[in-house]
Scaffold this motif. Structure first.
Motif, mmCIF file in Angstrom:
data_model
loop_
_atom_site.group_PDB
_atom_site.id
_atom_site.type_symbol
_atom_site.label_atom_id
_atom_site.label_comp_id
_atom_site.label_asym_id
_atom_site.label_seq_id
_atom_site.Cartn_x
_atom_site.Cartn_y
_atom_site.Cartn_z
ATOM 1 N N PHE A 1 0.827 -1.202 0.000
ATOM 2 C CA PHE A 1 0.000 0.000 0.000
ATOM 3 C C PHE A 1 0.869 1.263 0.000
ATOM 4 O O PHE A 1 0.523 2.264 -0.634
ATOM 5 N N ALA A 2 2.000 1.222 0.692
ATOM 6 C CA ALA A 2 2.916 2.370 0.685
ATOM 7 C C ALA A 2 3.448 2.622 -0.723
ATOM 8 O O ALA A 2 3.535 3.781 -1.179
ATOM 9 N N LEU A 3 3.823 1.558 -1.423
ATOM 10 C CA LEU A 3 4.293 1.712 -2.800
ATOM 11 C C LEU A 3 3.180 2.268 -3.688
ATOM 12 O O LEU A 3 3.426 3.131 -4.559
ATOM 13 N N TYR A 4 1.963 1.799 -3.470
ATOM 14 C CA TYR A 4 0.815 2.288 -4.244
ATOM 15 C C TYR A 4 0.614 3.792 -4.007
ATOM 16 O O TYR A 4 0.461 4.573 -4.951
ATOM 17 N N LEU A 5 0.588 4.207 -2.725
ATOM 18 C CA LEU A 5 0.393 5.624 -2.403
ATOM 19 C C LEU A 5 1.524 6.477 -2.951
ATOM 20 O O LEU A 5 1.304 7.610 -3.420
ATOM 21 N N HIS A 6 2.744 5.952 -2.893
ATOM 22 C CA HIS A 6 3.891 6.691 -3.410
ATOM 23 C C HIS A 6 3.779 6.870 -4.927
ATOM 24 O O HIS A 6 4.067 7.952 -5.469
ATOM 25 N N ASP A 7 3.347 5.822 -5.614
ATOM 26 C CA ASP A 7 3.164 5.909 -7.062
ATOM 27 C C ASP A 7 2.058 6.893 -7.414
ATOM 28 O O ASP A 7 2.124 7.573 -8.453
ATOM 29 N N GLN A 8 1.030 6.979 -6.546
ATOM 30 C CA GLN A 8 -0.095 7.894 -6.786
ATOM 31 C C GLN A 8 0.197 9.298 -6.250
ATOM 32 O O GLN A 8 -0.685 10.156 -6.283
ATOM 33 N N LEU B 1 1.855 9.745 -0.976
ATOM 34 C CA LEU B 1 2.825 9.521 0.102
ATOM 35 C C LEU B 1 4.134 10.193 -0.293
ATOM 36 O O LEU B 1 4.660 9.946 -1.382
ATOM 37 N N SER B 2 4.651 11.052 0.586
ATOM 38 C CA SER B 2 5.800 11.890 0.211
ATOM 39 C C SER B 2 7.087 11.098 0.065
ATOM 40 O O SER B 2 7.868 11.337 -0.864
ATOM 41 N N ALA B 3 7.367 10.166 0.987
ATOM 42 C CA ALA B 3 8.674 9.490 0.951
ATOM 43 C C ALA B 3 8.582 8.120 1.595
ATOM 44 O O ALA B 3 7.757 7.877 2.484
ATOM 45 N N ILE B 4 9.430 7.217 1.113
ATOM 46 C CA ILE B 4 9.640 5.910 1.743
ATOM 47 C C ILE B 4 11.104 5.845 2.162
ATOM 48 O O ILE B 4 11.999 6.051 1.333
ATOM 49 N N TYR B 5 11.350 5.589 3.448
ATOM 50 C CA TYR B 5 12.705 5.670 3.992
ATOM 51 C C TYR B 5 12.959 4.435 4.862
ATOM 52 O O TYR B 5 12.629 4.403 6.049
ATOM 53 N N PRO B 6 13.540 3.364 4.288
ATOM 54 C CA PRO B 6 13.722 2.118 5.050
ATOM 55 C C PRO B 6 14.791 2.240 6.142
ATOM 56 O O PRO B 6 15.733 3.035 6.037
ATOM 57 N N ILE B 7 14.619 1.427 7.181
ATOM 58 C CA ILE B 7 15.638 1.224 8.219
ATOM 59 C C ILE B 7 16.033 -0.249 8.158
ATOM 60 O O ILE B 7 15.189 -1.128 8.354
ATOM 61 N N GLN B 8 17.300 -0.521 7.864
ATOM 62 C CA GLN B 8 17.753 -1.900 7.704
ATOM 63 C C GLN B 8 18.612 -2.330 8.899
ATOM 64 O O GLN B 8 19.539 -1.616 9.289
ATOM 65 N N ILE B 9 18.297 -3.500 9.454
ATOM 66 C CA ILE B 9 19.001 -4.027 10.626
ATOM 67 C C ILE B 9 19.616 -5.376 10.273
ATOM 68 O O ILE B 9 18.926 -6.255 9.749
ATOM 69 N N GLY B 10 20.900 -5.547 10.551
ATOM 70 C CA GLY B 10 21.575 -6.820 10.316
ATOM 71 C C GLY B 10 21.478 -7.735 11.521
ATOM 72 O O GLY B 10 20.877 -7.401 12.544
ATOM 73 N N GLN B 11 22.091 -8.892 11.408
ATOM 74 C CA GLN B 11 22.102 -9.856 12.498
ATOM 75 C C GLN B 11 23.079 -9.401 13.584
ATOM 76 O O GLN B 11 24.233 -9.073 13.293
ATOM 77 N N VAL B 12 22.633 -9.394 14.839
ATOM 78 C CA VAL B 12 23.473 -9.005 15.976
ATOM 79 C C VAL B 12 24.043 -10.266 16.611
ATOM 80 O O VAL B 12 23.305 -11.194 16.954
ATOM 81 N N GLU B 13 25.362 -10.304 16.752
ATOM 82 C CA GLU B 13 26.025 -11.471 17.319
ATOM 83 C C GLU B 13 27.096 -11.026 18.304
ATOM 84 O O GLU B 13 27.554 -9.877 18.263
ATOM 85 N N GLU B 14 27.500 -11.962 19.176
ATOM 86 C CA GLU B 14 28.594 -11.717 20.124
ATOM 87 C C GLU B 14 29.663 -12.773 19.889
ATOM 88 O O GLU B 14 29.378 -13.971 19.901
ATOM 89 N N ASN B 15 30.901 -12.321 19.632
ATOM 90 C CA ASN B 15 31.953 -13.292 19.353
ATOM 91 C C ASN B 15 32.551 -13.851 20.648
ATOM 92 O O ASN B 15 32.113 -13.517 21.744
ATOM 93 N N ALA B 16 33.570 -14.690 20.516
ATOM 94 C CA ALA B 16 34.156 -15.366 21.680
ATOM 95 C C ALA B 16 34.779 -14.396 22.670
ATOM 96 O O ALA B 16 34.922 -14.706 23.851
ATOM 97 N N ASP B 17 35.152 -13.206 22.196
ATOM 98 C CA ASP B 17 35.765 -12.207 23.083
ATOM 99 C C ASP B 17 34.726 -11.298 23.717
ATOM 100 O O ASP B 17 35.082 -10.328 24.388
ATOM 101 N N GLY B 18 33.441 -11.580 23.476
ATOM 102 C CA GLY B 18 32.395 -10.760 24.071
ATOM 103 C C GLY B 18 32.111 -9.477 23.319
ATOM 104 O O GLY B 18 31.417 -8.597 23.831
ATOM 105 N N VAL B 19 32.630 -9.332 22.090
ATOM 106 C CA VAL B 19 32.420 -8.120 21.308
ATOM 107 C C VAL B 19 31.128 -8.264 20.496
ATOM 108 O O VAL B 19 30.922 -9.262 19.803
#
Length: 852
Positions: free
Chosen positions: A705-712, A715-733
């Motif tokens: 629906f957002a794409l539809y409104l944007h095409d019509q 809707l002024s803007a579409i601004y994604p927020i992308q999140i990757g996988q969060v991991e902790e290594n052997a050193d606790g980082v």
């Protein structure tokens, strides 16, 4: 023969333990922490207090009697001592502190200076008053109190005097007699008796944990032949054969190395280890090579670390920046922290004279610690160790990065001045319109009524020592993370003023209701209250585990006769249909009257609001929490060139129960400026499951629906927020991977259309007589969403923060930078700043077009 001798030795050892058990004084090791009673030290209590521990609360009997007599005569109770508090209020504050941090464990009350009040009748009067106060309030500590009882034979003292004291709720102590005092003898006798039955004494644990604990105790004390012989005996008796003796020899070599490398004084006592060193000790102590562990991230090793920490054998914080630090001598940490947190008139520091008077006053009058001052007070520690101490203080709630200072600084809540309410009352620029919300703290096993009287609130609520300053610290962190900070805050232990999201807020201790009052000077504070609630809940989990809180709104606002819980209001808003009345006792408020009374904290109605941002996300724990934090941060951003803050749509806040879910969020999307889809693996998992391609997907519907409104061009803007996988290594980082490394649109998504989802979109457009939407496959929808330009690639934002911090630290300390927990917590705020910029740019462009 060898095995027979060994079994005989084991039997003798157990018999020796049994003898020790019968003499409690020899079988139990006591560690006593005296907090000194000064208000500056109150926040340190949580470092040491644990369930099952014994707590002894001290006060002065003469002060207590004066306060009770003044109360009976209707006079104002005078403040006593360095803390400038009424003795009765201070005693209850300590009771609240004990029950807020523990659910079990015996509690003793000892009142000193009994020699100044020799009358037993006066003692009984004080005892009955305290008993009545706790009983009337149904205080959780009442059932945990240990009262005086006749002590064992062999101790000195007048038996008649002993029997008189057995009717008291406290132990009266005559300071002038020292060990000859009956009160001291009774207190010691019952302390020994109660201690012998504590779970921490009687519980059974694997022998290697006992040996590991003995090893740590041996390391933390000065080296001696006797202590080494005792450790060897303990280890050899349970090691089995000759190989066990060799393993003990290897262990002693390792311990000698640790003493040489880590000792900070001539005695050879070790105060702290690294997590890797603790792992090596663990592997030397376990009786079988198969039980040895290979890395510090091993789950079994983490269980051992947490167990030792809960037992008080070590102090360890599960946070990346200090995860590798294991403190085995608590005095080391206490001495370091009290170089900063102290009352300088009573506890001067040798380096005080080397600090500029302005910086010194700022620390002990305002609670602001500059880097220069911390380097001076902690001069005996190296740069890396100083940073570790400050990081530990941060994770214990004793310090907060303060971003309003010229040089790197910390806010120290424990050093807040006593009262600055007069300075706050002199502020002339505060708006007249405000909304008051009361924070009532109470025992975790008590449920506060959703609608309650002022008297009931006063009786059931408590204010544990240090809670208000911790709440101020949480509010200040929200303020400092805000893009619009306003003027410099005015902070104290009873009332504080600051700007949050560009609007003033006053937090104060309300003595009439025994609560914390938050006064918001804004038309709508629901979003901010939600953020504060989330932070307070986390604070309670970490530092006040046995306490729960309820947010209350007064009714009516000008002259309240009752309090309504915010939770009840939210349930009414969510569960009731539009037009449903709200009941307060026997009074009925219409829907519109209720919104007029409580509208400041209720979510905005969908069909009457223009939403600047629409947050679209998959309902998973990590996504929901992240989006709530983004919404809270966005709601503090002002509208450029206009009045008020950004309005944000989040389904859990804005959709009423019983309404048609998809219809509501689609109507909200029609009134939205910027659409923000939060894209993570949790979001995409559902879309790539081919077995679900013919079932309704509401997140996919929002995107289509957002794409539809944007095409019509609706809707002024579409601004994604992308999140990757969060991991902790052997050193606790902690690290976050690029989403494109774990997910591919072309490879992972089906090239099929979701028919039910498309049908829902088609029905909505037909209802509004809009053109029919294009039929798109799932792959096509996601590809188009990902093609929109965004700065909110979270793994890149975190990498930039880490690199900037590394550069800064290399210049100042030479410490390698880790991706810290604070960076992860600030990520929603950073994303909100980018989204806010897009919204205001969009509004500015629309305004420019209208002018043309």
């Amino acid at each position: 023969s060898h095995e027979t001798d060994l079994e005989s030795s084991r039997q003798a050892y157990f018999e020796k333990l049994a003898v020790f058990k019968s003499d409690t004084a020899e079988s139990i090791k006591y560690t006593l922490h005296d907090m000194g009673g000064q208000a500056a030290f109150w926040p340190l209590v949580a470092m040491f207090q644990r369930d099952h521990d014994v707590s002894i609360v001290f006060s002065r009997l003469d002060w207590m009697l004066r306060a009770i007599e003044a109360k009976e005569q209707g006079q104002a109770t005078t403040s006593e001592g360095d803390n400038n508090m009424c003795p009765l209020a201070e005693l209850l504050t300590w009771f609240d502190a004990v029950v807020s941090q523990t659910t079990t464990g015996p509690v003793f009350v000892a009142l000193t200076f009994a020699d100044k009040i020799p009358s037993h009748a006066a003692h009984a009067k004080v005892s009955e008053f305290i008993r009545a106060q706790l009983r009337d309030a149904d205080h959780a500590i009442y059932k945990r109190l240990v009262t005086p009882k006749p002590y064992r034979n062999g101790l000195d003292g007048d038996q008649t005097e002993v029997e008189q004291r057995c009717s008291l709720i406290f132990f009266p102590i005559n300071n002038t007699l020292s060990d000859a005092d009956v009160g001291v003898q009774m207190l010691r006798s019952q302390l020994l008796q109660v201690s012998s039955s504590l779970p921490s004494v009687t519980q059974q644990v694997p022998m290697f944990l006992r040996q590991l604990q003995d090893t740590l105790l041996y390391l933390s004390k000065p080296a001696s032949r006797d202590s080494e012989a005792m450790l060897r005996t303990s280890m050899c008796l349970f090691s089995g054969d000759s190989d066990g003796a060799r393993r003990v020899d290897r262990l002693m070599v390792l311990l000698a190395t640790y003493r040489h490398e880590s000792s900070t004084n001539d005695s050879g006592a070790v105060q702290k280890l690294t997590l890797f060193q603790l792992l090596a000790l663990h592997n030397h102590v376990v009786p079988d090579a198969s039980l040895e562990l290979d890395c510090i991230s091993n789950k079994r090793f983490r269980i051992v670390v947490d167990f030792l920490s809960l037992q008080g054998a070590i102090m360890h914080v599960n946070a990346p920046s200090v995860d590798h630090l294991v403190v085995i001598d608590p005095q080391y940490l206490l001495q370091s922290i009290t170089c900063i947190i102290r009352q300088p008139s009573l506890h001067p520091h040798p380096m005080d004279q080397h600090i500029r008077r302005k910086d010194f006053n700022r620390l002990y009058n305002e609670g602001i610690l500059s880097q220069t001052v911390s380097n001076t007070l902690l001069h005996e520690h190296g740069p890396q160790e100083r940073q570790q101490i400050l990081d530990l203080m941060r994770h214990m709630g004793l310090a907060l990065p303060y971003r309003l200072a010229v040089e790197p600084s910390y806010f120290i809540p424990a050093l807040l001045p006593g009262d600055r309410s007069e300075a706050i009352s002199n502020i002339r620029t505060l708006p007249k319109e405000h909304c008051d919300v009361y924070l009532a703290a109470h025992s975790i096993d008590m449920q506060m009524e959703p609608i309650t009287s002022i008297q009931d609130v006063q009786h059931s609520s408590c204010l544990p020592a240090g809670l208000f300053t911790q709440v101020v610290s949480e509010l200040l962190e929200i303020s400092l993370l805000s893009c619009h900070r306003g003027s410099v805050p005015i902070l104290s232990r009873t009332a504080s003023f600051m700007y949050v999201g560009g609007q003033p807020l006053i937090a104060s201790v309300d003595t009439a209701t025994n609560t914390i009052k938050l006064r918001f000077f804004m038309k709508h504070c629901g979003h901010l209250l939600s953020q504060i609630t989330s932070r307070i809940n986390k604070l309670l989990q970490i530092r006040f585990q046995s306490t729960s809180t309820t947010f209350l709104v007064p009714f009516p606002a000008d002259q309240p006769t009752a309090f309504v819980s915010v939770n009840k209001l939210m349930r009414w808003h969510v569960e009731s249909s539009v037009g449903s009345p709200f009941y307060i006792h026997h009074e009925m408020l219409s829907y519109y009257e209720a919104r007029q009374c409580f509208g400041a904290i209720l979510p905005l109605p969908v069909d009457e609001t223009t939403f600047h941002v629409f947050l679209s996300y998959r309902h998973r724990d990590q996504n929901t929490e992240f989006c709530s934090n983004v919404r809270n941060a966005l709601s503090q951003h002002p509208i450029q060139g206009g009045n008020g803050m950004l309005n944000v749509f989040q389904d859990v806040q804005n959709i009423l129960q019983g309404t048609q879910f998809d219809q509501v969020f689609m109507r909200a999307l029609c009134r939205t400026k910027v659409f923000c889809p939060v894209i993570s693996m949790e979001t995409l998992e559902r879309m790539r499951d081919t077995s679900l391609v013919n079932t309704m997907d509401y997140v996919l519907l929002e995107w289509m629906f957002a794409l539809y409104l944007h095409d019509q061009q609706r809707l002024s803007a579409i601004y994604p927020i992308q999140i990757g996988q969060v991991e902790e290594n052997a050193d606790g980082v902690v690290t976050m991977s690029d989403l494109s490394q774990t997910f591919s649109v072309e490879r992972d998504l089906p090239n099929q259309m979701n028919e039910p989802t498309y049908s829902a979109l088609l029905r909505f457009t037909q209802q509004h007589n809009w053109p029919a939407p294009d039929a798109m496959t799932i792959k096509h929808v996601v590809r188009r969403i990902l093609n929109f330009v965004t700065d909110c690639l979270c793994w890149r934002l975190l990498k930039n923060v880490s690199e900037q911090r590394a550069h800064s630290l290399r210049e100042s300390h030479g410490i390698p930078a880790l991706l810290s927990l604070t960076d992860m917590q600030e990520l929603p705020t950073t994303c909100a700043a980018f989204v806010s910029r897009v919204v205001n740019r969009t509004l500015s462009e629309q305004q420019h077009q209208q002018q043309q």
